[in-house]
Design a protein around this motif. Structure first.
Motif, PDB file in Angstrom:
ATOM      1  N   ALA A   1      35.371  44.909  46.998  1.00 35.52           N
ATOM      2  CA  ALA A   1      36.617  44.157  47.170  1.00 35.52           C
ATOM      3  C   ALA A   1      36.712  43.118  46.059  1.00 35.52           C
ATOM      4  O   ALA A   1      35.980  42.116  46.071  1.00 35.52           O
ATOM      5  CB  ALA A   1      36.648  43.502  48.539  1.00 35.52           C
ATOM      6  N   LEU A   2      37.596  43.345  45.110  1.00 38.57           N
ATOM      7  CA  LEU A   2      37.707  42.446  43.956  1.00 38.57           C
ATOM      8  C   LEU A   2      38.419  41.141  44.304  1.00 38.57           C
ATOM      9  O   LEU A   2      38.206  40.135  43.631  1.00 38.57           O
ATOM     10  CB  LEU A   2      38.448  43.146  42.815  1.00 38.57           C
ATOM     11  N   GLY A   3      39.301  41.183  45.293  1.00 33.58           N
ATOM     12  CA  GLY A   3      40.029  39.979  45.666  1.00 33.58           C
ATOM     13  C   GLY A   3      41.230  39.681  44.796  1.00 33.58           C
ATOM     14  O   GLY A   3      41.974  38.741  45.064  1.00 33.58           O
ATOM     15  N   ARG A   4      41.438  40.470  43.761  1.00 35.58           N
ATOM     16  CA  ARG A   4      42.605  40.300  42.882  1.00 35.58           C
ATOM     17  C   ARG A   4      42.899  41.635  42.210  1.00 35.58           C
ATOM     18  O   ARG A   4      42.080  42.553  42.240  1.00 35.58           O
ATOM     19  CB  ARG A   4      42.376  39.212  41.834  1.00 35.58           C
ATOM     20  N   ASN A   5      44.066  41.727  41.609  1.00 39.86           N
ATOM     21  CA  ASN A   5      44.502  42.979  41.016  1.00 39.86           C
ATOM     22  C   ASN A   5      44.087  43.045  39.545  1.00 39.86           C
ATOM     23  O   ASN A   5      44.621  42.317  38.709  1.00 39.86           O
ATOM     24  CB  ASN A   5      46.023  43.119  41.142  1.00 39.86           C
ATOM     25  N   LEU A   6      43.147  43.946  39.231  1.00 39.57           N
ATOM     26  CA  LEU A   6      42.705  44.137  37.853  1.00 39.57           C
ATOM     27  C   LEU A   6      43.273  45.401  37.234  1.00 39.57           C
ATOM     28  O   LEU A   6      42.858  45.796  36.151  1.00 39.57           O
ATOM     29  CB  LEU A   6      41.176  44.182  37.796  1.00 39.57           C
ATOM     30  N   GLY A   7      44.225  46.045  37.936  1.00 43.81           N
ATOM     31  CA  GLY A   7      44.825  47.248  37.381  1.00 43.81           C
ATOM     32  C   GLY A   7      43.806  48.349  37.167  1.00 43.81           C
ATOM     33  O   GLY A   7      42.846  48.505  37.925  1.00 43.81           O
ATOM     34  N   ALA A   8      44.004  49.111  36.088  1.00 46.90           N
ATOM     35  CA  ALA A   8      43.119  50.242  35.807  1.00 46.90           C
ATOM     36  C   ALA A   8      41.695  49.799  35.499  1.00 46.90           C
ATOM     37  O   ALA A   8      40.745  50.575  35.674  1.00 46.90           O
ATOM     38  CB  ALA A   8      43.676  51.050  34.639  1.00 46.90           C
ATOM     39  N   THR A   9      41.509  48.566  35.049  1.00 44.76           N
ATOM     40  CA  THR A   9      40.159  48.121  34.693  1.00 44.76           C
ATOM     41  C   THR A   9      39.268  47.967  35.921  1.00 44.76           C
ATOM     42  O   THR A   9      38.055  47.832  35.781  1.00 44.76           O
ATOM     43  CB  THR A   9      40.197  46.780  33.928  1.00 44.76           C
ATOM     44  N   ALA A  10      39.853  48.015  37.120  1.00 41.93           N
ATOM     45  CA  ALA A  10      39.026  48.003  38.324  1.00 41.93           C
ATOM     46  C   ALA A  10      38.053  49.176  38.313  1.00 41.93           C
ATOM     47  O   ALA A  10      36.931  49.077  38.834  1.00 41.93           O
ATOM     48  CB  ALA A  10      39.911  48.062  39.568  1.00 41.93           C
ATOM     49  N   ARG A  11      38.457  50.293  37.718  1.00 38.82           N
ATOM     50  CA  ARG A  11      37.568  51.457  37.664  1.00 38.82           C
ATOM     51  C   ARG A  11      36.289  51.145  36.897  1.00 38.82           C
ATOM     52  O   ARG A  11      35.242  51.738  37.153  1.00 38.82           O
ATOM     53  CB  ARG A  11      38.290  52.637  37.001  1.00 38.82           C
ATOM     54  N   ASN A  12      36.369  50.230  35.938  1.00 37.13           N
ATOM     55  CA  ASN A  12      35.178  49.894  35.151  1.00 37.13           C
ATOM     56  C   ASN A  12      34.057  49.387  36.047  1.00 37.13           C
ATOM     57  O   ASN A  12      32.882  49.717  35.834  1.00 37.13           O
ATOM     58  CB  ASN A  12      35.510  48.844  34.095  1.00 37.13           C
ATOM     59  N   GLU A  13      34.411  48.586  37.041  1.00 36.80           N
ATOM     60  CA  GLU A  13      33.398  48.054  37.947  1.00 36.80           C
ATOM     61  C   GLU A  13      32.767  49.192  38.750  1.00 36.80           C
ATOM     62  O   GLU A  13      31.551  49.215  38.965  1.00 36.80           O
ATOM     63  CB  GLU A  13      34.025  47.028  38.890  1.00 36.80           C
ATOM     64  N   GLY A  14      33.578  50.134  39.178  1.00 36.12           N
ATOM     65  CA  GLY A  14      33.043  51.278  39.909  1.00 36.12           C
ATOM     66  C   GLY A  14      32.085  52.102  39.064  1.00 36.12           C
ATOM     67  O   GLY A  14      31.033  52.546  39.549  1.00 36.12           O
ATOM     68  N   VAL A  15      32.439  52.318  37.805  1.00 39.53           N
ATOM     69  CA  VAL A  15      31.560  53.092  36.920  1.00 39.53           C
ATOM     70  C   VAL A  15      30.246  52.351  36.690  1.00 39.53           C
ATOM     71  O   VAL A  15      29.172  52.960  36.677  1.00 39.53           O
ATOM     72  CB  VAL A  15      32.269  53.393  35.587  1.00 39.53           C
ATOM     73  N   ARG A  16      30.321  51.049  36.506  1.00 36.55           N
ATOM     74  CA  ARG A  16      29.089  50.278  36.310  1.00 36.55           C
ATOM     75  C   ARG A  16      28.147  50.397  37.509  1.00 36.55           C
ATOM     76  O   ARG A  16      26.927  50.427  37.350  1.00 36.55           O
ATOM     77  CB  ARG A  16      29.419  48.816  36.039  1.00 36.55           C
TER      78      ARG A  16
END
Length: 300
Positions: free
Chosen positions: A62-77
């Motif tokens: 749960a990021l708590g804010r909208n990071l757009g497509a870059t949210a996927r980066n956290e998932g990949v990491r």
């Protein structure tokens, strides 16, 4: 299912980025095979808690804010597998597709990204991008499993985790919509191969949630210009800006939004190697010809 059983022996993790789409996730999450990481872009509909309760095997971030497509980066990491497949909240991979993709990556060490065939809606129509990818205007490299490409749909893509992270993942300047182009450019610039594999299939049933088509036209115009500023020759930037200026209301709005983000894009600008720029130019010429033929056939 026990998450440990999912992860044991798995070679592909599915990363899903979402925001306020619980009804779609309720339908799509049960269809995924292998480990799933759901990255939530600040949903206000209780999505993280609902997913944790209904699908305990899914790892929720749960990021708590909208990071757009870059949210996927956290998932990949966070992924613990060598390969990562992307899915939207309204998409999923066909049974066995990710195992086939892993086999292709294993057999082709230069393969950095695999673009699958995306079937859309209940009638399973191939997304229009599939025909363009299959046309193979860039040919087929001998060390890749299918036609070389420089375009893909994120919800129909599987990546080599190390290649993706080395290329920086998706970009916060572009943020969302059309985010694939810059990633494709940087993967190719780093020497990775991108290929189309029609037998690796994803299903995409677009969400019934309302979509702002004018807003998407604005985003498309904005991000086409920003991506060109980030990586392409200045003549490409000028051509895309002119196309937006000629487009109409949404495109004008997108062009203005691009101007506001221009300093960030210029600060991160890095021109592509000549060979990659030439490949993009060849691809764009072939795409324009393809669209002209399709438009002509539709008019008959």
């Amino acid at each position: 299912m026990d998450p440990g059983l999912w992860c044991s022996g798995a070679r592909v993790t599915v990363v899903v980025a979402t925001r306020n789409r619980w009804p779609d996730l309720e339908r799509s999450l049960p269809r995924h095979e292998g480990p799933v990481i759901l990255v939530d872009n600040g949903s206000t509909d209780g999505t993280p808690a609902r997913v944790r309760e209904r699908f305990p095997q899914v790892e929720v971030v749960a990021l708590g804010r909208n990071l757009g497509a870059t949210a996927r980066n956290e998932g990949v990491r966070l992924a613990r597998t060598p390969y990562v497949a992307f899915a939207d909240d309204d998409s999923w991979w066909a049974p066995g597709a990710l195992e086939r993709a892993a086999g292709l990556f294993d057999a082709h060490p230069r393969l950095g990204l695999l673009a699958g065939r995306v079937l859309t809606g209940p009638d399973e129509r191939p997304d229009p991008i599939c025909a363009a990818l299959a046309a193979a205007p860039l040919g087929t490299a001998p060390d890749l499993p299918g036609p070389s490409v420089l375009g893909f749909l994120a919800c129909g893509a599987v990546v080599r985790r190390d290649a993706y992270l080395g290329a920086g993942g998706f970009d916060e300047v572009v943020f969302f919509f059309g985010e694939e182009e810059r990633l494709a450019a940087d993967l190719a610039a780093a020497g990775w191969g991108l290929a189309y594999a029609p037998h690796v299939v994803a299903h995409h049933h677009p969400s019934p949630a309302s979509r702002d088509h004018g807003g998407r036209r604005a985003l498309a115009a904005r991000n086409a210009v920003l991506t060109a500023v980030l990586r392409r020759r200045w003549r490409v930037v000028a051509r895309r800006a002119l196309a937006a200026a000629r487009g109409g209301g949404p495109e004008w709005r997108g062009l203005w939004q691009a101007v506001r983000r221009l300093p960030r894009a210029v600060a991160r600008r890095r021109a592509l190697p000549a060979a990659v720029e030439a490949a993009f130019t060849r691809l764009e010429g072939a795409t324009a010809a393809f669209e002209a033929v399709r438009a002509g056939n539709g008019a008959k």
